[in-house]
Design a protein around this motif. Structure first.
Motif, mmCIF file in Angstrom:
data_model
loop_
_atom_site.group_PDB
_atom_site.id
_atom_site.type_symbol
_atom_site.label_atom_id
_atom_site.label_comp_id
_atom_site.label_asym_id
_atom_site.label_seq_id
_atom_site.Cartn_x
_atom_site.Cartn_y
_atom_site.Cartn_z
ATOM 1 N N ALA A 46 -44.210 93.270 5.101
ATOM 2 C CA ALA A 46 -43.743 91.902 5.404
ATOM 3 C C ALA A 46 -42.941 91.920 6.691
ATOM 4 O O ALA A 46 -41.981 91.165 6.853
ATOM 5 C CB ALA A 46 -42.916 91.375 4.233
ATOM 6 N N GLY A 47 -43.324 92.808 7.609
ATOM 7 C CA GLY A 47 -42.645 92.888 8.903
ATOM 8 C C GLY A 47 -43.245 91.901 9.888
ATOM 9 O O GLY A 47 -43.757 90.840 9.513
ATOM 10 N N SER A 48 -43.215 92.255 11.175
ATOM 11 C CA SER A 48 -43.650 91.315 12.221
ATOM 12 C C SER A 48 -45.072 90.805 11.973
ATOM 13 O O SER A 48 -45.329 89.600 12.048
ATOM 14 C CB SER A 48 -43.603 91.994 13.583
ATOM 15 N N ILE A 49 -45.995 91.705 11.672
ATOM 16 C CA ILE A 49 -47.393 91.296 11.496
ATOM 17 C C ILE A 49 -47.627 90.779 10.072
ATOM 18 O O ILE A 49 -48.245 89.721 9.865
ATOM 19 C CB ILE A 49 -48.343 92.475 11.798
ATOM 20 N N ALA A 61 -47.374 91.088 18.152
ATOM 21 C CA ALA A 61 -46.796 90.221 17.123
ATOM 22 C C ALA A 61 -46.492 88.825 17.670
ATOM 23 O O ALA A 61 -46.730 87.817 16.999
ATOM 24 C CB ALA A 61 -45.531 90.861 16.549
ATOM 25 N N SER A 108 -46.449 105.479 7.073
ATOM 26 C CA SER A 108 -46.285 105.095 5.661
ATOM 27 C C SER A 108 -47.621 105.042 4.924
ATOM 28 O O SER A 108 -47.647 104.836 3.700
ATOM 29 C CB SER A 108 -45.634 103.706 5.554
ATOM 30 N N ARG A 154 -42.849 106.745 17.562
ATOM 31 C CA ARG A 154 -42.339 106.034 16.396
ATOM 32 C C ARG A 154 -42.759 106.711 15.093
ATOM 33 O O ARG A 154 -41.983 106.800 14.147
ATOM 34 C CB ARG A 154 -42.882 104.599 16.403
ATOM 35 N N VAL A 163 -48.307 98.302 7.581
ATOM 36 C CA VAL A 163 -47.109 99.149 7.552
ATOM 37 C C VAL A 163 -47.202 100.138 8.712
ATOM 38 O O VAL A 163 -48.278 100.330 9.279
ATOM 39 C CB VAL A 163 -47.021 99.920 6.211
ATOM 40 N N SER A 222 -41.427 97.596 0.945
ATOM 41 C CA SER A 222 -41.026 98.818 0.222
ATOM 42 C C SER A 222 -39.765 98.607 -0.593
ATOM 43 O O SER A 222 -39.502 99.340 -1.534
ATOM 44 C CB SER A 222 -40.824 99.981 1.202
ATOM 45 N N ARG A 223 -38.971 97.561 -0.265
ATOM 46 C CA ARG A 223 -37.641 97.426 -0.897
ATOM 47 C C ARG A 223 -37.608 96.481 -2.081
ATOM 48 O O ARG A 223 -36.603 96.398 -2.771
ATOM 49 C CB ARG A 223 -36.627 96.958 0.156
ATOM 50 N N ILE A 242 -53.398 92.875 18.641
ATOM 51 C CA ILE A 242 -52.741 91.633 19.084
ATOM 52 C C ILE A 242 -51.235 91.834 18.902
ATOM 53 O O ILE A 242 -50.793 92.271 17.836
ATOM 54 C CB ILE A 242 -53.266 90.408 18.285
ATOM 55 N N THR A 298 -53.942 97.208 9.738
ATOM 56 C CA THR A 298 -53.489 96.737 11.061
ATOM 57 C C THR A 298 -52.840 97.847 11.887
ATOM 58 O O THR A 298 -52.313 97.581 12.957
ATOM 59 C CB THR A 298 -52.450 95.597 10.922
ATOM 60 N N SER A 299 -52.864 99.088 11.404
ATOM 61 C CA SER A 299 -51.954 100.092 11.979
ATOM 62 C C SER A 299 -52.398 100.639 13.331
ATOM 63 O O SER A 299 -53.576 100.608 13.697
ATOM 64 C CB SER A 299 -51.748 101.245 10.996
HETATM 65 N N1 LIG Z 1 -45.510 94.651 16.032
HETATM 66 C C1 LIG Z 1 -46.650 94.475 16.698
HETATM 67 O O1 LIG Z 1 -46.700 93.851 17.783
HETATM 68 C C2 LIG Z 1 -47.935 95.026 16.105
HETATM 69 C C3 LIG Z 1 -49.145 94.513 16.576
HETATM 70 C C4 LIG Z 1 -50.335 94.938 16.013
HETATM 71 C C5 LIG Z 1 -50.319 95.902 15.026
HETATM 72 N N2 LIG Z 1 -49.139 96.435 14.617
HETATM 73 C C6 LIG Z 1 -49.184 97.491 13.585
HETATM 74 O O2 LIG Z 1 -49.080 96.862 12.311
HETATM 75 C C7 LIG Z 1 -48.279 97.670 11.432
HETATM 76 C C8 LIG Z 1 -47.066 96.847 11.024
HETATM 77 O O3 LIG Z 1 -46.336 96.543 12.189
HETATM 78 P P1 LIG Z 1 -45.024 95.638 12.141
HETATM 79 O O4 LIG Z 1 -44.586 95.496 13.551
HETATM 80 O O5 LIG Z 1 -45.277 94.433 11.310
HETATM 81 O O6 LIG Z 1 -44.038 96.629 11.365
HETATM 82 P P2 LIG Z 1 -42.576 96.318 10.823
HETATM 83 O O7 LIG Z 1 -42.058 95.050 11.383
HETATM 84 O O8 LIG Z 1 -41.802 97.578 10.999
HETATM 85 O O9 LIG Z 1 -42.806 96.090 9.241
HETATM 86 C C9 LIG Z 1 -43.287 97.122 8.438
HETATM 87 C C10 LIG Z 1 -43.383 96.623 7.014
HETATM 88 O O10 LIG Z 1 -43.989 97.652 6.236
HETATM 89 C C11 LIG Z 1 -43.263 97.769 5.010
HETATM 90 N N3 LIG Z 1 -43.475 99.112 4.471
HETATM 91 C C12 LIG Z 1 -43.277 100.304 5.071
HETATM 92 N N4 LIG Z 1 -43.602 101.308 4.232
HETATM 93 C C13 LIG Z 1 -43.997 100.730 3.069
HETATM 94 C C14 LIG Z 1 -44.443 101.228 1.820
HETATM 95 N N5 LIG Z 1 -44.567 102.553 1.592
HETATM 96 N N6 LIG Z 1 -44.752 100.347 0.836
HETATM 97 C C15 LIG Z 1 -44.635 99.011 1.048
HETATM 98 N N7 LIG Z 1 -44.224 98.468 2.234
HETATM 99 C C16 LIG Z 1 -43.910 99.330 3.227
HETATM 100 C C17 LIG Z 1 -41.835 97.506 5.410
HETATM 101 O O11 LIG Z 1 -41.080 97.187 4.287
HETATM 102 P P3 LIG Z 1 -39.505 97.503 4.220
HETATM 103 O O12 LIG Z 1 -38.877 96.765 5.374
HETATM 104 O O13 LIG Z 1 -39.082 97.001 2.879
HETATM 105 O O14 LIG Z 1 -39.386 98.996 4.368
HETATM 106 C C18 LIG Z 1 -42.021 96.317 6.362
HETATM 107 O O15 LIG Z 1 -42.112 95.114 5.632
HETATM 108 C C19 LIG Z 1 -47.912 98.935 12.220
HETATM 109 O O16 LIG Z 1 -48.840 99.948 11.910
HETATM 110 C C20 LIG Z 1 -48.075 98.511 13.675
HETATM 111 O O17 LIG Z 1 -48.448 99.592 14.517
HETATM 112 C C21 LIG Z 1 -47.941 95.980 15.099
#
Ligand SMILES: NC(=O)c1ccc[n+]([C@@H]2O[C@H](COP(=O)([O-])OP(=O)(O)OC[C@H]3O[C@@H](n4cnc5c(N)ncnc54)[C@H](OP(=O)(O)O)[C@@H]3O)[C@@H](O)[C@H]2O)c1
Length: 247
Positions: free
Chosen positions: A8-11, A130, A69, A96, A65, A31-32, A128, A89-90
């Motif tokens: 439930a992060g940025s994406i 976020a 993870s 990192r 995630v 995860s929390r 893409i 989406t990873s």
């Molecule tokens: N940010 C970007 O611009 C972007 C663009 C395209 C693709 N991506 C990719 O998409 C993925 C997510 O990116 P993001 O930027 O959204 O990441 P983020 O903001 O760091 O959010 C990560 C999410 O994953 C959850 N998580 C981590 N480990 C977990 C587990 N074992 N079980 C359940 N939930 C878990 C976290 O929950 P908690 O907070 O509770 O730990 C958090 O909600 C990454 O692989 C990234 O490379 C990112």
């Protein structure tokens, strides 16, 4: 469609909002625990659940995630029926995620993900940013609508993934198999450069596999240097940096 989202992060947050707004029945987990998920994500009807609940009674699971993870999710994914589509989406960023030897040696990220999960995936929404994903979606047919590449090996997975990408406000472009999905990894011309459906095929074709890791790390180093130097980078600065570094 019944959709589970892990992350439930940025994406993951934007996926939750967009897919529930498009009429899908969405459950989301982090995860929390569900109590830590912002109620703002749930206003259109999505439900916050635990990670074990998110994989029950769904047609598609989206994993959003950090790549580091992903291995821990294998037991959860084992509960899904084999015909459910898993979308990932990873992206791999050694700065990192820590070093992953197989990826450092050139294994394709989505192929590594399928090995970790023991299940095929569709690679979607990885290319893409976020900020672009949250703000630049447009209605189908809108001139200038941006596009997102989608790779998968099973036809059913590709069909589901392309349809869901369209539902999030972007044209879906078939980018081929998972083995070829290095063409949309960080460092490739298609990666987070805000291209249209017409532009993506040429960008995919022009990717040079041996240049991608260096370009990924160069862009990340430039971003870190600017941030540490006090420059406030906005989404479109990142798009411009990617365009100039990855082409
Ligand atoms: N940010 C970007 O611009 C972007 C663009 C395209 C693709 N991506 C990719 O998409 C993925 C997510 O990116 P993001 O930027 O959204 O990441 P983020 O903001 O760091 O959010 C990560 C999410 O994953 C959850 N998580 C981590 N480990 C977990 C587990 N074992 N079980 C359940 N939930 C878990 C976290 O929950 P908690 O907070 O509770 O730990 C958090 O909600 C990454 O692989 C990234 O490379 C990112």
């Amino acid at each position: 469609m019944k959709i589970g989202i892990i992350g439930a992060g940025s994406i993951g947050a934007t996926l939750t909002r967009k897919l529930s707004s498009a009429g899908h029945e969405v459950k989301v987990a982090n995860s929390r625990g569900p109590e830590t998920i912002s109620p703002e994500l749930l206003v259109v009807g999505a439900t916050a659940v635990t990670a074990s609940e998110v994989v029950t009674d769904i047609d598609a699971l989206i994993i959003s995630v950090p790549l580091s993870s992903i291995p821990a999710l294998k037991p959860l994914v084992a509960n899904l029926p084999t015909d459910a589509t898993i979308l990932d989406t990873s992206n791999y960023y050694p700065m990192r995620d820590g070093q992953v030897p197989a990826l450092d040696q050139g294994q394709v990220e989505s192929v590594w993900v399928t090995e970790q999960l023991g299940r095929p995936v569709a690679k979607a929404w990885n290319a893409i940013l976020a900020g672009s994903f949250e703000t630049k979606g447009q209605a189908a047919g809108d001139p200038g609508r941006l596009a997102i590449p989608v790779a998968a090996d099973r036809e059913t997975d590709k069909t589901v993934a392309m349809s869901l990408v369209e539902d999030t406000g972007f044209d879906a472009v078939d980018s081929g198999s998972l083995a070829d999905s290095w063409r949309q990894q960080p460092g490739a011309p298609t990666y987070c450069t805000d291209l249209t459906r017409q532009e993506i095929p040429e960008a995919l074709a022009s990717a040079k596999k041996e240049r991608i890791p260096q370009r990924r790390d160069l862009a990340m180093t430039m971003v870190m240097e600017k941030i540490e130097g006090g420059v406030a980078l906005v989404n479109d600065d990142m798009v411009e940096l990617n365009r100039s570094t990855y082409n």
